[in-house]
Structures are given as structure tokens and as C-alpha cells.
Design an enzyme around this catalytic site. Sequence first.
Site, mmCIF file in Angstrom:
data_model
loop_
_atom_site.group_PDB
_atom_site.id
_atom_site.type_symbol
_atom_site.label_atom_id
_atom_site.label_comp_id
_atom_site.label_asym_id
_atom_site.label_seq_id
_atom_site.Cartn_x
_atom_site.Cartn_y
_atom_site.Cartn_z
ATOM 1 N N ASN A 1 -5.914 12.267 0.462
ATOM 2 C CA ASN A 1 -5.015 11.496 1.306
ATOM 3 C C ASN A 1 -5.862 10.669 2.258
ATOM 4 O OD1 ASN A 1 -2.204 10.888 1.937
ATOM 5 N ND2 ASN A 1 -2.610 11.845 3.915
ATOM 6 N N LYS A 2 -5.175 9.862 3.077
ATOM 7 C CA LYS A 2 -5.886 8.973 3.992
ATOM 8 C C LYS A 2 -6.991 9.689 4.776
ATOM 9 C CE LYS A 2 -5.475 5.631 4.148
ATOM 10 N NZ LYS A 2 -6.308 4.853 3.230
ATOM 11 N N ARG B 1 -7.466 -0.124 -6.875
ATOM 12 C CA ARG B 1 -7.619 1.010 -5.952
ATOM 13 C C ARG B 1 -7.684 2.288 -6.780
ATOM 14 N NH1 ARG B 1 -4.217 1.330 -0.725
ATOM 15 N NH2 ARG B 1 -6.156 2.290 -0.019
ATOM 16 N N ASP C 1 -2.266 10.950 -2.107
ATOM 17 C CA ASP C 1 -2.598 9.909 -3.072
ATOM 18 C C ASP C 1 -2.967 10.491 -4.424
ATOM 19 O OD1 ASP C 1 -3.266 8.763 -0.213
ATOM 20 O OD2 ASP C 1 -2.852 7.080 -1.550
ATOM 21 N N ARG D 1 0.852 -1.191 0.000
ATOM 22 C CA ARG D 1 0.000 0.000 0.000
ATOM 23 C C ARG D 1 0.883 1.234 0.000
ATOM 24 N NH1 ARG D 1 2.181 1.951 3.851
ATOM 25 N NH2 ARG D 1 0.837 3.750 3.642
ATOM 26 N N GLY D 2 0.206 2.367 -0.205
ATOM 27 C CA GLY D 2 0.953 3.619 -0.329
ATOM 28 C C GLY D 2 1.047 3.978 -1.800
ATOM 29 N N ALA D 3 0.681 5.207 -2.138
ATOM 30 C CA ALA D 3 0.554 5.568 -3.553
ATOM 31 C C ALA D 3 1.767 5.179 -4.406
ATOM 32 C CB ALA D 3 0.246 7.060 -3.649
ATOM 33 N N GLN E 1 -2.464 2.380 9.935
ATOM 34 C CA GLN E 1 -1.168 2.532 9.279
ATOM 35 C C GLN E 1 -0.194 3.348 10.144
ATOM 36 O OE1 GLN E 1 -4.124 2.798 7.749
ATOM 37 N NE2 GLN E 1 -4.022 2.494 5.536
HETATM 38 C C1 LIG Z 1 3.491 8.075 0.185
HETATM 39 S S1 LIG Z 1 1.831 8.198 -0.126
HETATM 40 C C2 LIG Z 1 1.130 7.173 1.070
HETATM 41 C C3 LIG Z 1 -0.338 7.436 1.206
HETATM 42 O O1 LIG Z 1 -1.052 6.235 0.885
HETATM 43 C C4 LIG Z 1 -1.784 5.872 2.045
HETATM 44 O O2 LIG Z 1 -2.992 5.223 1.758
HETATM 45 P P1 LIG Z 1 -3.063 3.594 1.867
HETATM 46 O O3 LIG Z 1 -2.360 3.207 3.120
HETATM 47 O O4 LIG Z 1 -4.551 3.337 1.885
HETATM 48 O O5 LIG Z 1 -2.394 3.084 0.617
HETATM 49 C C5 LIG Z 1 -2.037 7.174 2.743
HETATM 50 O O6 LIG Z 1 -3.040 7.918 2.103
HETATM 51 C C6 LIG Z 1 -0.682 7.804 2.605
HETATM 52 O O7 LIG Z 1 -0.632 9.171 2.824
#
Ligand SMILES: CSC[C@H]1O[C@H](OP(=O)(O)O)[C@H](O)[C@@H]1O
Length: 345
Positions: free
Chosen positions: A242-243, A86, A232, A44-46, A191
Site C-alpha cells: 500500500n502507499k 504502474r 494495491d 490513481r488508486g488501484a 493524497q
Molecule cells: C482503493 S486502493 C487505493 C490505493 O492506491 C493508492 O496509491 P496511489 O495513490 O499511488 O494510486 C494508495 O496506495 C491507496 O491505498
Amino acid sequence: MQAISWKGSYLSLLNQTLLPNKVEYIQCRDYRTVAKAIKNLEVRGAPAIGAAAAFAMVLGIRELAVRPELTDEKISVLAKELKKTRPTAINLAWAVDRMLGVVQRYKQDSDLLDKLEQEALLIAEEDKQVNYRLAQYGAQLFTQPTAILTHCNSGTLATVDYGTALGVIRRTWSEGNVSRVFADETRPLLQGSRLTAWELMQDHIPVTLITDSMAGWVMKQRMVQAVIVGADRITSNGDVANKIGTYSVAILAKEHNIPFYVAAPLSTFDFSMRSGDEIPIEERKPEEITFLSGVCVAPDGVPVFNPAFDVTPNSLITGIITEYGVLRTPYEISIEKLKAKKGDM
Ligand SMILES: CSC[C@H]1O[C@H](OP(=O)(O)O)[C@H](O)[C@@H]1O
């Protein structure tokens, strides 16, 4: 400890749903395994899901290439299947489209598969280098020891290496200008507590874990002097997806006159969208809220709303830290200048 690692015949993913209790890897030998891992947030993570999707394209087209004909239709189905895992993080679609560009350019070449692998490796290497540069610009914002609050995880685990918001924190720490990091736990998937606290402790960076609902109080108590989060998707006017929970933190920062920074690479910008109102917000299954570590924490059948992201308007953002410098409002103008650089990627 990297989130993703290409091994030539498979993609190794650190299973982030098991952290911090277990360090286990998933060997993805086909694109479907990568797609499932992205959907389940095992990766996960953009930027990390963008790079993972690029390697999934390599695996998928290798599979298709052994069949009688590598048709545009089959390639399009593969790309769509990866993109739909996603919808919010633009990096995923950006990486898939960049790989599709290689296919269209070199489809008749005998070394198409090698070129695809090289492009995916380049996407991964670029992300690392971009994060180091972004972190340098971000660290220049801090000239004295600063307590920084961050939300969710935008560290090594969310990128190919080093992180975006956590990359800025790492670099600022190395320069002696981080006194403390407050990590929001980041409900519902935690997270912050599971990943950010774990990453920062691995680097011996002083981190204090708080619940999401404590962010306002630590700001009121003047325990926080800055906020840095990841992103994101960033639209042409500087609105940021973002989250979930980021918007609330931004409102609180504004109320307490605390600078609110977003750290994101150029690959997170979506110049096709004029404002955050257009960003698709992923909604996830109710069980992520009604269950905690396998234990039911809500009445059976309770209606649930579970958006995985929210959108922070540009008016709440002090600056957007990128690998080309820190963008300031009016974002329409500063992002327009950035747009010219994306064409080179
Ligand atoms: C470096 S961007 C990471 C960004 O992605 C996360 O979402 P997820 O854990 O659902 O993939 C979150 O929005 C972070 O800020």
C-alpha cells in the site's frame, strides 16, 4: 464525484493532480492519453487505474481494428504499454489480462469491439457493487462511535465509486459509528490532505488532517481506536502493498494495541505471489519529494529515494475486509478459500 466515467467514444477522467483546488476533467480519446494519466496520477488508486486501463484497452483495440490486421503482436504491445505505467497495483494488470481474455475468445467475431466495451463496463460496475458489499462487512466491525485513522486515499477517487477503506468509513458513519476520522496527509503527493480530507468534507464526515509524523502521537494520546487503509496488492500469505507510510502506521498501531484493518476487493489479491517480498515497488521521480507545489524544498542535486509503496507483513494486520467477508489470520488458509472465487471473475 467519480474518478472515471465512460462516454462511449472517450473516457472522462477527473484530473486528481489539480484537486482540491480545481475540478477539471481529461477527455481520453486514445489509450496513450489514459496511459499518461495513470503514470502521472491524474487517475490513481488501484481499482480506478484497473478500470481506466480496461477502457484504454477498448480505445486501443478500436484503433488497431481499423488497420489491415488486428495481430496478436500489436495487441500484446498495447497491453504491455498499459501494464508498465504502474507496476505495484495488481488491479491494473488484472484488468488488462481480463480484457485480453475477451480478445482471445472473440477475436474472430464481428462484434468484438462491442464485447470489449461491455467487459470494461462490467469491470467498472463490478467494482462499484463490490465496494458496497465490502463496506457492509467492514461496518459490522464497529458497534459504537469510533475514531478511525486512514492513510492515503482509498475513496471514491481511488475506485469506480464509493471506495474501499473510505467505503467502510462511509458505511460505518451512516450507521452512527464514526466519531472522527484522522487523515494522514500522505507525503509526498498528499493524497490524504488533497483527496481524502476533500472527499470526507464533501460527505460531511468529521475529518481531522494530520501530518504523517503525527500518527504515533494521536495513537499515544488514545485519540484513535482503529486504523483502516486500502491496498494495491495482497499476496497469498496476507502481506499488503500500500502507499508508502502504511507500514509505519501498522507498526505504530501494533505498539498501541489498535486494530489495523485493510480493505480491498478480490481483484487486489495476487495469488501468484507467496509473500510481499515478491511485490514490485514503484519508484518515482525525485522532484515529487524535492518540490512542493512547484517550490524547491531541498538542496539542488540532493540524492533522493522515492518508493511509492511499502509492504505491511500479515503479522501486523488485524483483518482484511473484502466483499466476501473479513479475513483473519492464518491468512494462507482464509485467502486460499477466497482464491476459488477469483476464478469466476
Ligand atoms: C482503493 S486502493 C487505493 C490505493 O492506491 C493508492 O496509491 P496511489 O495513490 O499511488 O494510486 C494508495 O496506495 C491507496 O491505498
